[in-house]
Design an enzyme around this catalytic site. Sequence first.
Site, PDB file in Angstrom:
ATOM      1  N   ASP A 176       0.850  -1.178   0.000  1.00  0.00           N
ATOM      2  CA  ASP A 176       0.000   0.000   0.000  1.00  0.00           C
ATOM      3  C   ASP A 176       0.892   1.237   0.000  1.00  0.00           C
ATOM      4  O   ASP A 176       2.013   1.196   0.511  1.00  0.00           O
ATOM      5  CB  ASP A 176      -0.896  -0.019   1.239  1.00  0.00           C
ATOM      6  CG  ASP A 176      -1.950   1.066   1.199  1.00  0.00           C
ATOM      7  OD1 ASP A 176      -2.535   1.266   0.132  1.00  0.00           O
ATOM      8  OD2 ASP A 176      -2.182   1.695   2.245  1.00  0.00           O
ATOM      9  N   ASP A 220      -2.122  -0.893   6.168  1.00  0.00           N
ATOM     10  CA  ASP A 220      -2.462  -0.392   7.495  1.00  0.00           C
ATOM     11  C   ASP A 220      -3.941  -0.091   7.657  1.00  0.00           C
ATOM     12  O   ASP A 220      -4.410   0.119   8.767  1.00  0.00           O
ATOM     13  CB  ASP A 220      -1.658   0.869   7.826  1.00  0.00           C
ATOM     14  CG  ASP A 220      -1.854   1.974   6.789  1.00  0.00           C
ATOM     15  OD1 ASP A 220      -2.621   1.763   5.832  1.00  0.00           O
ATOM     16  OD2 ASP A 220      -1.239   3.041   6.943  1.00  0.00           O
ATOM     17  N   ASP A 259      -7.213  -2.981   3.629  1.00  0.00           N
ATOM     18  CA  ASP A 259      -6.161  -3.952   3.347  1.00  0.00           C
ATOM     19  C   ASP A 259      -6.430  -5.326   3.968  1.00  0.00           C
ATOM     20  O   ASP A 259      -5.763  -6.295   3.620  1.00  0.00           O
ATOM     21  CB  ASP A 259      -4.818  -3.437   3.881  1.00  0.00           C
ATOM     22  CG  ASP A 259      -4.382  -2.162   3.203  1.00  0.00           C
ATOM     23  OD1 ASP A 259      -4.598  -2.043   1.993  1.00  0.00           O
ATOM     24  OD2 ASP A 259      -3.843  -1.278   3.891  1.00  0.00           O
TER      25      ASP A 259
END
Length: 885
Positions: free
Chosen positions: A330, A630, A634
């Site tokens: 990410d 985070d 996700d």
Amino acid sequence: MEQRTKWQTLKVQEVVARQNSSLTTGLSPSEVEARQKSHGGNILSLPLQTPAWRRFLSQFENPLVIILLVAAVASFLAGRPTDSLTILAVTIVNAIIGFVQEQKAQSAIDALTRMVKTECQVIRGTDQPRKIDAAELVPGDLVLLSTGDRVPADLRFCETKSLQVNESALTGESLPVEKITEIITEETGLGDRRNMGFSGTLVTSGSGKGLVVEIGDRTEIGLINALMNRTENLQTPLMARLENFSKLFGIWVIGFALLIFIVGIMRGMDMTEMFMAAVSAAVGAIPEGLPAVMTIVLAIGVKNMADRKAIIRKLPAVETLGSVTVICSDKTGTLTANEMTVQTMVTGSGFFSAEGVGFNPGLGHVYAQDQRNPAADNDLRTLLTAGVLCNDAQLVHGKGGWVIEGDPTEGALLTIAAKASHGVDDMRRSFPRIDVQPFDSGRQLMVTLNQHESDSYIWVKGSMERLLPLCSHAWKNNAPAELDQAEISQQVHSLARQGMRVLAFGFAPWSGQQLPEMLPPLRFIGLQAMIDPPRPEVRDSLAVCKKAGIVVKMITGDHPATAKAVADDLGIPVGQIPCVTGVDINRFSDEELLNATRQTSLFARVAPEHKFKLVEAFQKQNDVVAMTGDGVNDAPALKRADIGVAMGISGTEVAKDASDMILLDDNFSTLVRAVEEGRNVFNNLVKSMVYILPTNTAQGLVIFLAILVGYRLPITPVQVLWVNLLTAFLSLPLAFEIAETGLMDRKPRAPDAPLIEKALVLRIFVVALLMTAVSFFVFFYERRIMGSDLATARTAVVSAMIAVEFFYLFSARALWTKMPSLSPTLNPVLWPCLLATVALQLSFSYIPFFQKMMESAPIDVEAWAVLLAVSATVIPIVEFMKRFR
């Protein structure tokens, strides 16, 4: 699959009609009660739970555990109930440890459920709002939102007033989203549905009103929950290799025991005696201590990673890290700091830059690109003053460091002023606010009126497109100057191409005590350009990944231009396709998606289900995938990935609970160090197997050859277990070996690669044959040359086997590095284990208690000299084999 209504494409009145609700009074109490019965509560469903007893029994399904159980049964049949109970005890303890680990891993869904337990303001039946538990919401409820509220369900906004919502945990977008009421075209990703509010996101400023359109499992966070429930826990590469190895080894053990039994019967030996000999050979061939040793190796890896600020939640994940071929990372909060940071300022007197990342004003400083002193530059001071005064945020220092209360963009403006040594509080005291017009998405401006001594000034910030036409002059050298709008526009576009968000600033003197309806001509002060910057340490970590053959893919919910700017800054190669968006993924076929994963490293504007699909696409190509993240968005991909890596500081509880590993410092370089430790753990696991298996193989061969040539057995079943015990004990130092040189210069292991490569299999058999030859030589020497009794000869054979393992340990500390390059002092448990082994073997030979229990006898100095001399030959043989890989 049920078709979901695209609420963002409907006008407000259409939504009201479909929900049979009202924009003034919401739903009536009776209608609320009816809908609660038909729709249920605004809660997330829990998956069907496997009973605790079934989860516990599943711990015994591992092939290595089955081998342990076979060893226990074999020991019992061989008349050794104490050994059988000991093996069973070890197996049960391992099962309990695994059961506890699984219990912890099931908490991800509970964390998701906790997120929606919040209160909210609704209008029901009257025009007066009241506070209720968000779990009681139903579709059609009219919800009021204000700064600091958590959105309680998925809403279609019908009224907004400067409403901004932080959706970073759901979409990955680092900036708050300005909400509107107008319709949105159908083909938009989650992050672009600006007329929608999503459950679990946070209102950062403004206020609004919205109709509930989806609750519970039908919300976007509910879809994530459903993905989590459907996601299977994948078998790790280590477990897959061990299962395959265990099956082959189990077949070999059974076949070998049958062979001994058949050969003995064919030679006319007693059937009962041959059965016991076959059982003894099986007990000797089964590495009872190997599962325990492997658990210790993994546990040491867990400890080492914890020392490096990486917490492992599942033991096999330690080794899985060493097999990773693709990292799906990410952007926000992982590759970047998730803290907006001003990097460039433009004034009439020139360009200024700033160092440092995040909201800590003590990190970095401001400097002029032409070497001027920023502290003495009046134009820069005026620009920073505008950023501080036209601002509602607060920069606060707490226990966890510097944090922003309010909009992160405004926080960045406060931070840069503090970096330039201009006191934020002093500025606000010197220019107290008289009036304000909050930021409005229609005007794209914020205006304040501040008093300074006897004068008043209007301060304006906003987009260049809206602010520049309001300016009549520029502000240069602390005085009005000619305004060059073309040059300013060029500067803004140049900064925007770098992925920066650009704000323009202007001011004007004013004599009134209120803001006018129409602003007077402004003086253009300058620009402040900010970005969610890459973490400084990430570039080096990416370089290490490239060297180690690990491909990094950026997967983000952010805008493609922003994502590409970050990728360019970090040096992530773009590939044949510059960027793939969530809209692209929706229209791709399976084959097109597989091609896209091979041809690009950048995926932007993706939703949670897209991340999930991408991880699956990589896995279909036999990649071992690590997913870092985070946010709530996700979690499904973290759970689906071969190893999910969550951020410990910025990570949500949902992400942490869905992960296999947590980075305590949110540092990408910590992940790289963890990969190195994972590779070292696998190396140490292989070392342990290559060290232990020759003993098991040799013991089986010794028993088989003795029966074949008609010898008395050179070793008894109880002595077999003694040798296995000391071999497992001697292997413990291998768990503490540091990484061999060049470990991160190698390509990742192929997922389908065998657990032990051919060269090491050959080494196992060579050492086993050497141990077998040494054992027969010592047995023959004692019986035929020295005339020793059977107990003494057997004691010498046991000592010879232990001696071979003793010397072999020095070479086994590295698979390929030569022994002279290995420090004898770096391993903290090497010498204690060696000295303890010497003490135990001497006790085996000379202490009466052991002599009675183990059927051993004292051996003389000459016997020791002979067996030590022939056993030491293992070192030059193994060192010679290290030359040929």
